[in-house]
Write an enzyme that holds these catalytic residues in place. Structure first.
Site, PDB file in Angstrom:
ATOM      1  CG  HIS A 174      38.085  41.781  50.084  1.00  0.00           C
ATOM      2  ND1 HIS A 174      38.220  40.486  50.287  1.00  0.00           N
ATOM      3  CD2 HIS A 174      37.139  41.952  49.015  1.00  0.00           C
ATOM      4  CE1 HIS A 174      37.313  39.797  49.383  1.00  0.00           C
ATOM      5  NE2 HIS A 174      37.014  40.908  48.633  1.00  0.00           N
ATOM      6  CD  GLU A 175      35.178  44.949  47.298  1.00  0.00           C
ATOM      7  OE1 GLU A 175      35.702  44.805  46.220  1.00  0.00           O
ATOM      8  OE2 GLU A 175      34.864  43.874  47.796  1.00  0.00           O
ATOM      9  CG  HIS A 178      38.503  42.210  44.238  1.00  0.00           C
ATOM     10  ND1 HIS A 178      38.754  40.757  43.693  1.00  0.00           N
ATOM     11  CD2 HIS A 178      37.658  42.362  45.204  1.00  0.00           C
ATOM     12  CE1 HIS A 178      38.018  40.047  44.660  1.00  0.00           C
ATOM     13  NE2 HIS A 178      37.336  40.875  45.616  1.00  0.00           N
ATOM     14  CE1 TYR A 189      35.743  37.548  42.209  1.00  0.00           C
ATOM     15  CE2 TYR A 189      33.350  37.736  41.443  1.00  0.00           C
ATOM     16  CZ  TYR A 189      34.228  37.803  42.365  1.00  0.00           C
ATOM     17  OH  TYR A 189      33.755  38.331  43.500  1.00  0.00           O
ATOM     18  CD  GLU A 198      35.640  37.728  46.515  1.00  0.00           C
ATOM     19  OE1 GLU A 198      35.810  37.878  47.814  1.00  0.00           O
ATOM     20  OE2 GLU A 198      35.519  38.500  45.409  1.00  0.00           O
ATOM     21  CG  ASP A 271      29.173  34.082  45.175  1.00  0.00           C
ATOM     22  OD1 ASP A 271      29.346  35.179  44.328  1.00  0.00           O
ATOM     23  OD2 ASP A 271      29.997  33.592  45.836  1.00  0.00           O
ATOM     24  CG  HIS A 276      31.753  36.249  47.629  1.00  0.00           C
ATOM     25  ND1 HIS A 276      31.183  36.345  46.484  1.00  0.00           N
ATOM     26  CD2 HIS A 276      32.531  37.334  47.950  1.00  0.00           C
ATOM     27  CE1 HIS A 276      31.674  37.540  45.967  1.00  0.00           C
ATOM     28  NE2 HIS A 276      32.389  38.084  46.939  1.00  0.00           N
TER      29      HIS A 276
END
Length: 356
Positions: A174-175, A178, A189, A198, A271, A276
């Protein structure tokens, strides 16, 4: 690096700030202390990232003689500090050591590299063999993992709510995804484009896990971060693509707030506009398309999503409907007017997103 105009690397974490905010308000210091420190760490790193972007970061290039079809991984140990990258503890080709966290980080970077190379012909995160660096043992009981625009960073968790962040390979995938988004569509974002940012990371994080385990769409659990929550938590993961809003329902964490349909879209200023939270909607659309098509999800549904992410038509401020429309176009261009096109169209319709 090749990106769209107005490039500004963002600081992306796997655990949403609203979750840490809730933990930070708990009376039990075993819960509130690590969460508060984690929020402070994130704030510091976010500010540092902005300053680095303004000043200008040095581009990272593959080492001379490095093969483009092989990863170039380096793992560092922050030794519970905040200075990055830390002390080098493992590099490409070296044997596993006694630190399981280091070994998991190394393997997860490799699994991510392999999925992108074998399934999509992409050479690392930037498409040009970018070295993959990761730092483990960041901070004291740090409850997060993040991509800071240049490298991966993993906390050990507090062992009360979160365990070691290298445990789920989809968190690593996932990271790092990005980073792929940063070097391709560079989705803003915030709001719907941020939720798409996301969601794309959840999609490919899940595909990396499925690819590593050799799972079909029917066999996959479609959970993001399974194995990350400590035994005391009433929950199975951070998010569920199969059933958004059901990943956890806990007296400390609260209830998973993700919607599965546009009619339940959450409007919030927190957020970054709920990136998210509302990512549950495109997540569920991908799950529906992938399971309708069956087989290995990275081959058809994943290919369509990858074509959209890297095709050059996805705008930085794209809305869900823009992304959905491009997936329909990509499905038709790659597979024709068959099952793939119908599955994608139906999936977006089921989550209430109109394709133009």
């Amino acid at each position: 690096m090749t990106t769209h105009g107005g490039f500004e690397p963002v600081f992306c974490t796997i655990v949403p700030p609203h979750v840490l905010d809730r933990l930070a308000r708990q009376e039990d210091p075993a819960l509130s202390g690590p969460a508060r420190r984690s929020l402070e760490h994130d704030s510091y790193q976010r500010t540092k990232r902005r300053l680095t972007t303004v000043i200008g970061a040095t581009a990272v290039t593959p080492p001379a003689g490095a093969a483009a079809d092989r990863p170039h991984r380096t793992i560092y140990d922050a030794e519970h500090g905040q200075d990055l990258p830390g002390t080098k503890v493992r590099e490409e080709g070296s044997e596993p050591g006694s630190d399981a966290t280091v070994n998991r980080a190394y393997a997860g970077l490799g699994a991510t590299f392999e999925l992108y190379l074998k399934a999509y012909g992409r050479h690392s995160i930037d498409g040009n063999g970018l070295p993959l660096d990761a730092t483990v043992h960041f901070g004291e009981g740090y409850d997060n993992a993040f991509w800071n625009g240049e490298q991966m960073v993993f906390g050990d968790g507090d062992n009360e709510v979160f365990l070691d962040f290298t445990i789920p390979v989809d968190v690593i995938g996932h990271e790092l995804t990005h980073g792929v988004t940063q070097h391709t569509a560079n989705l803003e974002y915030y709001g719907q484009s941020g939720a798409l940012n996301e969601s794309v990371s959840d999609v490919f994080g899940s595909l990396i896990k499925q690819y590593t385990l050799g799972q079909t769409a029917a066999e996959a659990d479609w959970l993001i971060g399974a194995g990350l929550l400590a035994p005391r938590v009433t929950g199975v993961a951070l998010r569920s693509m199969k059933a958004p809003g059901t990943a956890y329902d806990d007296d400390v964490l609260g209830k998973d707030p993700q919607p599965a349909r546009m009619e339940d879209y959450v409007r919030t200023g927190r957020d970054n506009g709920g990136v998210h939270i509302n990512s549950g909607i495109p997540n569920h659309a991908f799950y529906l398309a992938a399971t309708a098509l069956g087989g290995h999800s990275w081959e058809k549904a994943g290919q369509i999503w990858y074509d959209v992410l890297t095709g050059g038509d996805l705008k930085e401020d794209a809305l869900f409907a823009d992304f959905a429309t491009l997936t329909v176009k990509a499905a038709r261009e790659r597979f024709g007017a068959g099952d793939e096109l119908q599955a994608v169209q139906k999936a977006w319709g089921q989550v209430g997103v109109r394709t133009l």
